[in-house]
Write an enzyme that holds these catalytic residues in place. Structure first.
Site, PDB file in Angstrom:
ATOM      1  N   ARG A 146      36.900 -34.145 -21.542  1.00 27.65           N
ATOM      2  CA  ARG A 146      37.515 -34.130 -22.880  1.00 27.65           C
ATOM      3  C   ARG A 146      37.432 -32.758 -23.543  1.00 27.65           C
ATOM      4  NH1 ARG A 146      38.599 -38.972 -25.006  1.00 27.65           N
ATOM      5  NH2 ARG A 146      38.464 -38.157 -27.114  1.00 27.65           N
TER       6      ARG A 146
ATOM      7  N   HIS B  97      83.130 -33.877 -15.364  1.00 25.88           N
ATOM      8  CA  HIS B  97      83.513 -32.671 -14.619  1.00 25.88           C
ATOM      9  C   HIS B  97      82.932 -32.661 -13.201  1.00 25.88           C
ATOM     10  CE1 HIS B  97      85.286 -31.077 -18.241  1.00 25.88           C
ATOM     11  NE2 HIS B  97      84.188 -31.415 -18.893  1.00 25.88           N
TER      12      HIS B  97
ATOM     13  N   GLU C 253      59.767 -37.074  -8.855  1.00 28.99           N
ATOM     14  CA  GLU C 253      58.420 -36.643  -8.479  1.00 28.99           C
ATOM     15  C   GLU C 253      57.549 -37.771  -7.964  1.00 28.99           C
ATOM     16  OE1 GLU C 253      57.274 -34.808 -12.336  1.00 28.99           O
ATOM     17  OE2 GLU C 253      56.322 -33.339 -11.023  1.00 28.99           O
TER      18      GLU C 253
ATOM     19  N   CYS D 129      37.452 -33.713 -28.093  1.00 28.73           N
ATOM     20  CA  CYS D 129      36.039 -33.445 -27.834  1.00 28.73           C
ATOM     21  C   CYS D 129      35.409 -34.733 -27.339  1.00 28.73           C
ATOM     22  CB  CYS D 129      35.328 -33.024 -29.107  1.00 28.73           C
ATOM     23  SG  CYS D 129      36.098 -31.606 -29.909  1.00 28.73           S
TER      24      CYS D 129
ATOM     25  N   LYS E 238      60.825 -36.814 -13.566  1.00 31.48           N
ATOM     26  CA  LYS E 238      59.684 -37.731 -13.430  1.00 31.48           C
ATOM     27  C   LYS E 238      59.952 -38.734 -12.316  1.00 31.48           C
ATOM     28  CE  LYS E 238      57.153 -36.098 -15.068  1.00 31.48           C
ATOM     29  NZ  LYS E 238      56.987 -35.001 -16.002  1.00 31.48           N
TER      30      LYS E 238
ATOM     31  N   LYS F 166      49.001 -29.823  -9.024  1.00 27.07           N
ATOM     32  CA  LYS F 166      48.957 -29.817 -10.484  1.00 27.07           C
ATOM     33  C   LYS F 166      49.208 -28.423 -11.030  1.00 27.07           C
ATOM     34  CE  LYS F 166      48.432 -31.644 -14.511  1.00 27.07           C
ATOM     35  NZ  LYS F 166      49.672 -32.280 -15.004  1.00 27.07           N
TER      36      LYS F 166
ATOM     37  N   ASN G   9      34.922 -35.518 -33.571  1.00 24.84           N
ATOM     38  CA  ASN G   9      36.057 -35.325 -32.669  1.00 24.84           C
ATOM     39  C   ASN G   9      37.317 -35.597 -33.483  1.00 24.84           C
ATOM     40  OD1 ASN G   9      37.957 -35.446 -30.575  1.00 24.84           O
ATOM     41  ND2 ASN G   9      37.496 -37.576 -30.125  1.00 24.84           N
ATOM     42  N   GLY G  10      38.205 -34.637 -33.581  1.00 23.77           N
ATOM     43  CA  GLY G  10      39.429 -34.838 -34.363  1.00 23.77           C
ATOM     44  C   GLY G  10      39.715 -33.600 -35.189  1.00 23.77           C
TER      45      GLY G  10
ATOM     46  N   GLU H  56      64.285 -34.443 -17.920  1.00 23.07           N
ATOM     47  CA  GLU H  56      62.869 -34.772 -17.719  1.00 23.07           C
ATOM     48  C   GLU H  56      62.736 -36.170 -17.090  1.00 23.07           C
ATOM     49  OE1 GLU H  56      60.157 -33.395 -17.524  1.00 23.07           O
ATOM     50  OE2 GLU H  56      58.572 -34.795 -18.057  1.00 23.07           O
TER      51      GLU H  56
ATOM     52  N   TRP I 258      36.156 -29.047 -27.455  1.00 27.81           N
ATOM     53  CA  TRP I 258      37.430 -28.454 -27.023  1.00 27.81           C
ATOM     54  C   TRP I 258      37.979 -27.867 -28.311  1.00 27.81           C
ATOM     55  CZ3 TRP I 258      40.550 -28.284 -22.567  1.00 27.81           C
ATOM     56  CH2 TRP I 258      41.928 -28.180 -22.735  1.00 27.81           C
TER      57      TRP I 258
HETATM   58  C1  F6R Z   1      56.252 -32.039 -13.633  1.00 27.49           C
HETATM   59  C2  F6R Z   1      55.242 -31.020 -13.581  1.00 27.49           C
HETATM   60  C3  F6R Z   1      55.632 -29.633 -13.176  1.00 27.49           C
HETATM   61  C4  F6R Z   1      55.014 -28.618 -14.143  1.00 27.49           C
HETATM   62  C5  F6R Z   1      55.291 -27.180 -13.706  1.00 27.49           C
HETATM   63  C6  F6R Z   1      54.741 -26.171 -14.693  1.00 27.49           C
HETATM   64  O1  F6R Z   1      55.734 -33.282 -13.976  1.00 27.49           O
HETATM   65  O2  F6R Z   1      54.113 -31.278 -13.871  1.00 27.49           O
HETATM   66  O3  F6R Z   1      57.019 -29.491 -13.150  1.00 27.49           O
HETATM   67  O4  F6R Z   1      55.538 -28.863 -15.415  1.00 27.49           O
HETATM   68  O5  F6R Z   1      54.716 -26.961 -12.445  1.00 27.49           O
HETATM   69  O6  F6R Z   1      53.368 -26.294 -14.840  1.00 27.49           O
HETATM   70  P1  F6R Z   1      52.614 -25.638 -16.057  1.00 27.49           P
HETATM   71  O7  F6R Z   1      53.059 -26.343 -17.297  1.00 27.49           O
HETATM   72  O8  F6R Z   1      51.154 -25.860 -15.777  1.00 27.49           O
HETATM   73  O9  F6R Z   1      52.983 -24.187 -16.091  1.00 27.49           O
END
Ligand code: F6R
Length: 606
Positions: free
Chosen positions: A27, A502, A486, A2, A483, A601, A100-101, A479, A74
């Site tokens: 937030r 393999h 990307e 929040c 990262k 995003k 907040n918390g 992961e 939130w």
């Molecule tokens: C990687 C990344 C994407 C999302 C994917 C799913 O850093 O951000 O691979 O994880 O597009 O997105 P959500 O979690 O919003 O369904």
């Protein structure tokens, strides 16, 4: 997460509060409210919805006064509605608070307060603070807040005022709080952007600090009342830099927000004494025979950790699919299936369509989701929010570690409810989960981050990278590779370490950096054998090891040392090292990490 703002001075408090809150909407934005001292009383206005709803109301019916507090919410405990919005007032309205918390022990506190005659208006954990402070109050607000906080467990940034005192009392544990120092005026906020229209002189309050503000002075002390001194910093940042909290990028800010995000995910849900987890789900944990996990990208890797944990702890068969494949492979689903979708945005079209497919086939559905009110939350039978707060950097960081923590809690909940996890193992794992915010804080210490930056810069010109991990940390390797790809555009492959021989072993030569997750594990010896196989072929080994390791590091070219964690929770701690390695590689190459090429995003097209 929040946002909170407080003001005492000579200006119109409502204007200062609304201006501050507008900078904190990132937030949380499901409801907002203010309380202003209007002369004889503290008047509260609060509404569900965006800040603009409150703003319109205040334009129609203004509040005039020079002392006030404001909040943007939130929701965690209690629906996002008018009553649950902050501020919360004591019984007679003489005290108002914003928070907040999460107050973890709010239920026993609330029951005790009710038995002593208190009447609660909201469903929030925060309201107990208003009642508790009122009960402790006998003329000294500072003392009352101190006594109340001594009974509280959890995370808080709290701001309080009393109708009879021209002062604001505030305190923080875990949740952030920064004070602004003006000319004959003082401010408080969750974050610097809320203050910058008024002052650039700020004091960052530390964990366990309490502060009393008057018009032109302030006193900072610890929670026992001992004075402490904190430096006044001059903020040079422009508005955009301020939104990034002084970090160069949103991604780095979000990496550093992980201790707080993890607290929000975990706290209030772990019952240490019984080894139980309280997820407030309506699902019957005994009613299904198999689980199907569906997600994309980073969320899919969180699901892989979940698959491992659920099968280990709850002994339910789990299958996992990338969402884009799920709906086209005619999966076998029945009413005994629980389909779990994992998503930060709650809007990813592949996951949403897969969810619809699972529902159509009769599965019960659960969402592990960050974004409140998103499409998926409206379509699942039940939601387990991860409460990581808004994530702006395109590459997911804090949402990932919060998703993994949510999967751990889910596995614990299922295991306890289905009788496959005994109380003592449950309690041990719960304690390890509770440690996560602190361990991640430690993983982000200056020297550890500087070491990862050094390693990243050393290998930044590599054309390819290989990531290896085992068991619950195989997804950490996936992961890590994702990262790096990307944001740095370096080609990276990831494998379960045992699979290397393999095929991928053919890639190894002296130019290939190989990141091996070799933290404490029952399989560590096998991982060390894999390290030796890489070394024997000239590959450059970057070993990620636990504090105190002597074995794996001996065979590595470079070592990233992370805090020691229970193996079942280690994917969270290890992921932070992966994020930083990718981050510093990309920045060393001059890439725009917040907006990597070709990515969005939220992916709302198939
Ligand atoms: C990687 C990344 C994407 C999302 C994917 C799913 O850093 O951000 O691979 O994880 O597009 O997105 P959500 O979690 O919003 O369904």
């Amino acid at each position: 997460m929040c946002g909170i703002v407080g003001y005492i001075g000579t200006k119109n408090a409502t204007e200062v509060l609304i201006s501050g809150l507008s900078k904190l909407e990132y937030r949380g934005y499901d409801s907002s409210g203010v309380a202003v001292h209007t002369g004889s009383k503290l008047e509260v206005r609060k509404n569900a919805g965006k800040l603009s709803v409150l703003q319109t109301e205040l334009e129609q019916q203004s509040l005039s006064g020079t002392l006030g507090i404001g909040h943007t919410r939130w929701a965690t405990h209690g629906k996002p509605n008018d009553v649950n919005a902050h501020p919360h007032a004591s019984e007679d309205g003489s005290i108002v608070i914003i928070h907040n918390g999460i107050i973890e022990n709010y239920l026993p506190l609330k029951e005790a307060l009710i038995s002593r005659g208190h009447v609660f208006k909201s469903e929030t954990d925060s309201e107990v603070l208003a009642h508790l402070i009122e009960e402790k109050y006998s003329g000294n607000l500072e003392q009352a807040v101190r006594e109340a906080l001594s009974e509280v467990r959890g995370a808080y940034g709290i701001v309080v005022t009393h109708v009879n005192h021209r002062e604001i009392v505030a305190a923080r544990t875990v949740s952030p709080l920064v004070m602004g120092v003006g000319q004959n005026e003082m401010f408080l906020a969750s974050d610097v952007p809320a203050l910058l229209n008024y002052t650039r002189e700020v004091v960052f309050l530390h964990d366990g600090d309490m502060v009393v503000l008057n018009d032109s002075s302030y006193r900072i002390m610890d929670l026992q009342g001992n004075p402490v001194s904190r430096e006044v910093s001059h903020i040079e940042w422009d508005a955009e830099a301020a939104e990034k909290g002084g970090f160069d990028t949103y991604m780095l800010k979000e990496i550093y927000e992980q201790p707080q995000a993890l607290s929000n995910t975990l706290l209030g849900r772990l019952q240490d004494q019984t080894g139980e987890v309280d997820l407030e789900l309506n699902l019957d944990p005994a009613s299904f025979k198999r689980i199907s996990i569906i997600a994309c990208g980073t969320a899919f890797y969180a699901g892989l950790v979940g698959e491992y944990l659920i099968e280990q702890l709850a002994r339910v068969p789990v299958e996992i699919d990338v969402a884009s494949e799920y709906r086209y492979r005619q999966p076998l689903v029945s009413e005994n299936t629980l389909a779990i979708v994992i998503s930060q945005s709650g809007e990813t079209i592949d996951t949403l369509e897969a969810l619809r497919e699972a529902k159509k086939s009769g599965a019960k559905t659960l969402g592990i989701i960050n974004a409140k009110g998103s499409s998926m939350t409206r379509e699942v039978d039940d939601t387990l929010y991860i409460h990581a707060g808004p994530e702006i950097g395109v590459a997911s960081t804090k949402a990932y570690t919060s998703m993994v923590s949510a999967m751990l809690m889910l596995a614990l909940w299922l295991g306890r409810a289905r009788g496959t996890l005994d109380a003592s193992t449950g309690t041990e794992l719960l304690r390890s989960a509770r440690e996560l915010p602190r361990l991640v804080e430690e993983a982000l210490s200056e020297s550890r981050v500087a070491n990862i930056k050094r390693v990243a810069e050393k290998y930044k010109d590599a054309r390819d990278y290989l990531f290896l991990g085992r068991g619950v940390n195989s997804p950490t390797a996936y992961e890590g590779a994702l990262k790096l790809k990307e944001i740095s555009y370096i080609h990276a492959e990831a494998y379960a370490a045992g699979e290397m021989k393999h095929g991928p072993i053919a890639l190894i030569d002296e130019k290939l950096p190989v990141v091996v997750i070799a933290t404490d594990s029952v399989l560590l010896e096998k991982t060390i054998s894999n390290i030796q196989e890489v070394r024997a072929r000239g590959g450059k080994v970057i070993a990620v090891v636990s504090d105190g390791d002597t074995e794996a590091s001996r065979h590595a070219d470079d070592v990233i040392i992370v805090p020691k964690a229970h193996e079942m929770v280690s994917p969270v701690v290890n992921a932070v090292a992966m994020q930083l390695l990718a981050y510093f590689t990309a920045t060393a190459l001059g890439k725009d990490v917040d907006k990597p090429r070709n990515l969005a995003k939220s992916v709302t097209v198939e």
